[in-house]
Scaffold this active site. Structure first.
Site, short mmCIF file in Angstrom:
data_model
loop_
_atom_site.label_atom_id
_atom_site.label_comp_id
_atom_site.label_asym_id
_atom_site.label_seq_id
_atom_site.Cartn_x
_atom_site.Cartn_y
_atom_site.Cartn_z
CD GLU A 115 -3.07 -1.28 2.00
OE1 GLU A 115 -3.69 -0.27 2.34
OE2 GLU A 115 -3.28 -2.41 2.50
CG MET A 116 0.21 4.21 2.73
SD MET A 116 -0.49 5.33 1.53
CE MET A 116 0.23 6.87 2.07
#
Ligand code: HEC
Ligand code: HEC
Ligand code: HEC
Ligand code: HEC
Ligand code: CA
Ligand code: CA
Ligand code: CA
Ligand code: MG
Lengths: 283, 283
Positions: A115-116
């Site tokens: 994700e990030m």
């Protein structure tokens, strides 16, 4: 009077309270403001391109409108991004409840390489921005920028995303004209014969518990065993946390895998509500 | 019979034709397939994170659901991303019509540092992927990967995004039950008293021309003079290309700046249709 199945510990629908902040992360105006900056800042991601708001966009009901989200390098993720509106009222976060607080949830997403994809490099990148250095010092005192602190600021910001001005709220406050006749009879069905109140109850319209609606796709390519992946309990196979239904029309598509539109959800329930009947090996 | 203002060269609503491919970019199945791959591939962007589909997502009506889009480094852009469904029927692309073909449009976006931010590095990146090397050779012959060729493949793919299975189409084909009574009387209003047909006509519900609906926000922070920036003609101040209204409920929010929901658009028209009356200095 509502109709609920025997043994269900339900709470009446109602106006939302102010979410409580945890003792180790008290809400302050400065912390919320820092959290807001971080939430919309793509510099929090390894690529510099993805902010929390990329998947939780106010324009899209604080979700992303996708069936399932795209992560780092636009890799498809396996789940539908829930709205962060009203997340403050959930005792456990993620569809499988694997995070116990908004703070833990934010840290998990930030660190998740899919994700990030944030790491010490990101921390250094933020610390190089004078405004962030100052804001972190003001909010948390000496100790600089850390993922833990960033997560706490973001959580404080999320606790402010709690709506409360819907027509349903106006109705609850006594404005009977706020809901159409059709909506009122829907509300009645919801609380009685349609059995929705069994799981979608309380001010947030969620019991915060895990249930199996038969959407695990067991053995198929979309398989997602939900809560089972967290607890390893056979009884948890296919169980997902009941989502809030507040502002729900803004967060299509629906369910943990985004496979339904609203009419599909209703048709599914109409075709036969999932019966809570443990299988042989679950007793 | 429809009611249209004097002098308006209108075309009756109808079923969509197959879009014509330009002589220098004939559509082939292989080219479409290559275009599809490219359209969804974030490697086309400088950051490796943004694909055409990031702003033109099939889940979001081939648009992005945002008020205005976010580009490279999540910089906010100034305009709402239009759907690429039915773009094949537009004689000029972008809200201000500055691209004369889908090919030119794709090349412009790819090269735009604020959007895809693609350059020779991207070309080298694609050329390093054996599947792309083969596909470009198969579709275009020797000469390798170029932005021009990528744009032509993408344009060919976009010419396949032309829908045509709406309830409106079923109605046009003779299935009268396909539209509700309310929809049919809306259609009648649309073609007559509401004057929509003046600009939203023909199978794509767009005249492909430029009109000023009074949304230029002249002199304010949201100022966007539209077509004027392309032609420099005072008469073009505030003019934007009429969008197609096919599949329009899937592409909220509306207008070149995404400032309206559908009810807002209708309220605007209801408050008084823009009158085509040149200002003193435009005569
Ligand atoms: C790449 C897309 C993406 C990004 C970026 C992203 N999220 Fe999410 N978010 C998701 C998805 C998908 C889920 C559901 C995952 C699951 O249940 O396994 C989720 C779940 C959540 C939840 C749980 C909501 C609930 O009701 O359980 C919260 C809160 C949340 N995200 C906040 C954030 C924050 C804060 C950030 C930034 C630090 C962030 N998200 C970044 C896609 C994203
Ligand atoms: C047995 C518990 C239970 C009952 C009863 C129940 N729900 Fe749910 N509901 C859930 C769970 C769990 C999910 C998420 C399932 C998943 O994602 O796999 C869900 C999802 C939904 C969603 C999708 C929300 C979103 O954001 O994706 C809607 C809408 C919904 N329910 C409405 C209803 C209505 C209307 C009724 C009554 C007809 C009802 N529910 C009855 C547990 C329940
Ligand atoms: C960062 C967001 C973003 C990305 C990435 C993006 N677009 Fe767009 N697209 C937009 C916006 C915003 C507009 C409107 C711009 C304007 O009118 O000035 C637009 C306009 C268009 C149009 C014109 C449609 C019409 O009706 O006039 C087409 C076609 C299009 N884009 C295709 C593409 C293709 C092909 C790619 C990839 C090569 C792409 N877009 C990448 C945001 C994006
Ligand atoms: C004078 C020409 C003209 C007339 C008449 C007209 N439109 Fe439009 N329409 C436009 C233009 C130009 C835009 C885009 C304006 C902008 O973005 O600034 C637009 C935008 C729209 C949009 C938003 C579409 C989108 O994707 O953003 C809708 C919906 C719409 N019109 C519906 C109608 C209806 C309904 C009527 C009749 C009541 C109507 N229009 C009459 C020219 C016209
Ligand atoms: Ca909106
Ligand atoms: Ca959803
Ligand atoms: Ca739009
Ligand atoms: Mg959808």
């Amino acid at each position: 009077t509502p109709e609920v199945d025997e043994g269900v510990d339900w709470v009446e629908l109602g106006l939302l309270p102010t979410p409580a902040d945890p003792p180790d992360n008290p809400t302050t105006a400065e912390k919320v403001e820092l959290g807001r900056l971080l939430f919309f800042d793509p510099r929090l991601s390894g690529s510099g391109q993805i902010a929390c708001a990329s998947c939780h966009d106010p324009d899209l009901g604080w979700a992303d409108g996708r069936t399932t989200s795209f992560g780092h390098d636009r890799e498809p993720l396996r789940r539908n991004a829930p709205s962060v509106l009203f997340a403050a009222f959930q005792p456990a976060l993620f569809w499988d409840g694997r995070a116990g607080s908004l703070e833990a949830q934010a840290a998990a997403v930030l660190r998740n390489p899919k994700e990030m994809h944030a790491d010490e490099e990101i921390v250094a990148r933020l610390a190089a921005v004078p405004e962030y250095r100052e804001a972190f010092a003001e909010v948390f005192g000496p100790g600089g920028v850390t993922i833990d602190r960033a997560s706490r600021a973001i959580a404080a910001f999320e606790r402010t995303l709690v709506g409360g001005r819907s027509r349903f709220d106006a109705f609850l406050k006594g404005d009977r004209a706020a809901l159409s006749d059709a909506a009122i009879s829907g509300l009645d069905l919801f609380r009685t014969r349609a059995r929705c109140l069994n799981c979608h109850h309380g001010p947030a319209l969620s019991d915060g518990q895990f249930h199996d609606l038969g959407l695990s796709y067991y053995g198929r390519s979309l398989e997602d065993l939900g809560r089972f992946a967290v607890t390893g309990e056979p009884a948890d196979v296919g169980r997902f946390r009941t989502p809030s239904l507040r502002n729900v029309t803004a967060t299509a598509p629906y369910m943990h895998n985004g496979l339904f539109e609203l009419d599909g959800v209703l048709r599914m329930y109409d075709a036969g509500m999932a019966t809570i009947r443990p299988k042989e090996d679950q007793r």
